[in-house]
Motif scaffolding. Sequence first.
Motif, PDB file in Angstrom:
ATOM      1  N   ARG A 190       0.664  -1.255  -0.623  1.00  0.00           N
ATOM      2  CA  ARG A 190       0.195   0.064  -0.328  1.00  0.00           C
ATOM      3  C   ARG A 190       0.892   1.456   0.042  1.00  0.00           C
ATOM      4  O   ARG A 190       0.690   1.960  -0.840  1.00  0.00           O
ATOM      5  CB  ARG A 190      -0.948   0.332   0.908  1.00  0.00           C
ATOM      6  N   CYS A 193       2.086   2.239  -3.300  1.00  0.00           N
ATOM      7  CA  CYS A 193       1.042   2.149  -4.511  1.00  0.00           C
ATOM      8  C   CYS A 193       0.897   2.886  -5.360  1.00  0.00           C
ATOM      9  O   CYS A 193       1.647   4.531  -5.271  1.00  0.00           O
ATOM     10  CB  CYS A 193       0.027   2.876  -3.801  1.00  0.00           C
ATOM     11  N   GLN A 225      -5.267  -4.755  -9.686  1.00  0.00           N
ATOM     12  CA  GLN A 225      -6.162  -3.558  -9.227  1.00  0.00           C
ATOM     13  C   GLN A 225      -6.282  -3.875  -7.740  1.00  0.00           C
ATOM     14  O   GLN A 225      -7.217  -4.738  -7.348  1.00  0.00           O
ATOM     15  CB  GLN A 225      -7.241  -2.995  -9.541  1.00  0.00           C
ATOM     16  N   GLU A 263      -7.813  -3.303  -4.263  1.00  0.00           N
ATOM     17  CA  GLU A 263      -9.121  -2.497  -3.795  1.00  0.00           C
ATOM     18  C   GLU A 263      -8.934  -2.158  -2.068  1.00  0.00           C
ATOM     19  O   GLU A 263      -9.184  -3.546  -1.572  1.00  0.00           O
ATOM     20  CB  GLU A 263     -10.606  -2.670  -3.203  1.00  0.00           C
ATOM     21  N   TRP A 264      -8.872  -2.262  -1.072  1.00  0.00           N
ATOM     22  CA  TRP A 264      -8.276  -1.257   0.272  1.00  0.00           C
ATOM     23  C   TRP A 264      -9.635  -0.834   0.741  1.00  0.00           C
ATOM     24  O   TRP A 264     -10.230  -0.759   0.439  1.00  0.00           O
ATOM     25  CB  TRP A 264      -7.156  -0.180   0.319  1.00  0.00           C
ATOM     26  N   HIS A 299      -9.689   3.548  -1.451  1.00  0.00           N
ATOM     27  CA  HIS A 299      -8.290   3.823  -2.296  1.00  0.00           C
ATOM     28  C   HIS A 299      -8.481   2.200  -3.005  1.00  0.00           C
ATOM     29  O   HIS A 299      -8.776   1.480  -2.866  1.00  0.00           O
ATOM     30  CB  HIS A 299      -7.347   3.487  -1.128  1.00  0.00           C
ATOM     31  N   ASN A 300      -8.429   3.156  -4.452  1.00  0.00           N
ATOM     32  CA  ASN A 300      -8.750   1.880  -4.746  1.00  0.00           C
ATOM     33  C   ASN A 300      -8.428   2.154  -6.788  1.00  0.00           C
ATOM     34  O   ASN A 300      -8.985   1.162  -7.542  1.00  0.00           O
ATOM     35  CB  ASN A 300     -10.223   0.828  -5.564  1.00  0.00           C
ATOM     36  N   THR A 301      -6.995   2.613  -6.646  1.00  0.00           N
ATOM     37  CA  THR A 301      -7.199   3.219  -8.235  1.00  0.00           C
ATOM     38  C   THR A 301      -5.368   2.863  -8.184  1.00  0.00           C
ATOM     39  O   THR A 301      -5.002   3.426  -9.766  1.00  0.00           O
ATOM     40  CB  THR A 301      -6.762   5.405  -7.745  1.00  0.00           C
TER      41      THR A 301
END
Length: 105
Positions: free
Chosen positions: A32, A35, A77, A79-80, A84-86
């Motif tokens: 993370r 990222c 990808q 998704e946290w 956040h997922n970008t």
Amino acid sequence: MKPKQIKVEDKKFLLLKWSDETASKIELKYLRDQCPCAGCKGETILLHTYRPPKPIIFSPEMYKVKNISVVGDYAIQIEWKDGHNTGIFTWIYLKQLEKDQDNNK
């Protein structure tokens, strides 16, 4: 080379088993923090560089995975749980993170 299996292990690691029978284990916190999205790492557009400030609010949810989706044939990808997922993590970038995480402890 692409992974045959992708899973979260012990709620602390991302485990990837690759097509060549090797495995990668990356700590979720490190993943993370690394990222690659523009909101986390910044970007350069028309010779202007944007570097986002370091987050000042940390939440335990930001290091927990809600979902992992495969992107095409080249990346995942994540998704946290904090929403956040970008970030798109390519297979090459994941291999590099595995190598680099030991140097950043």
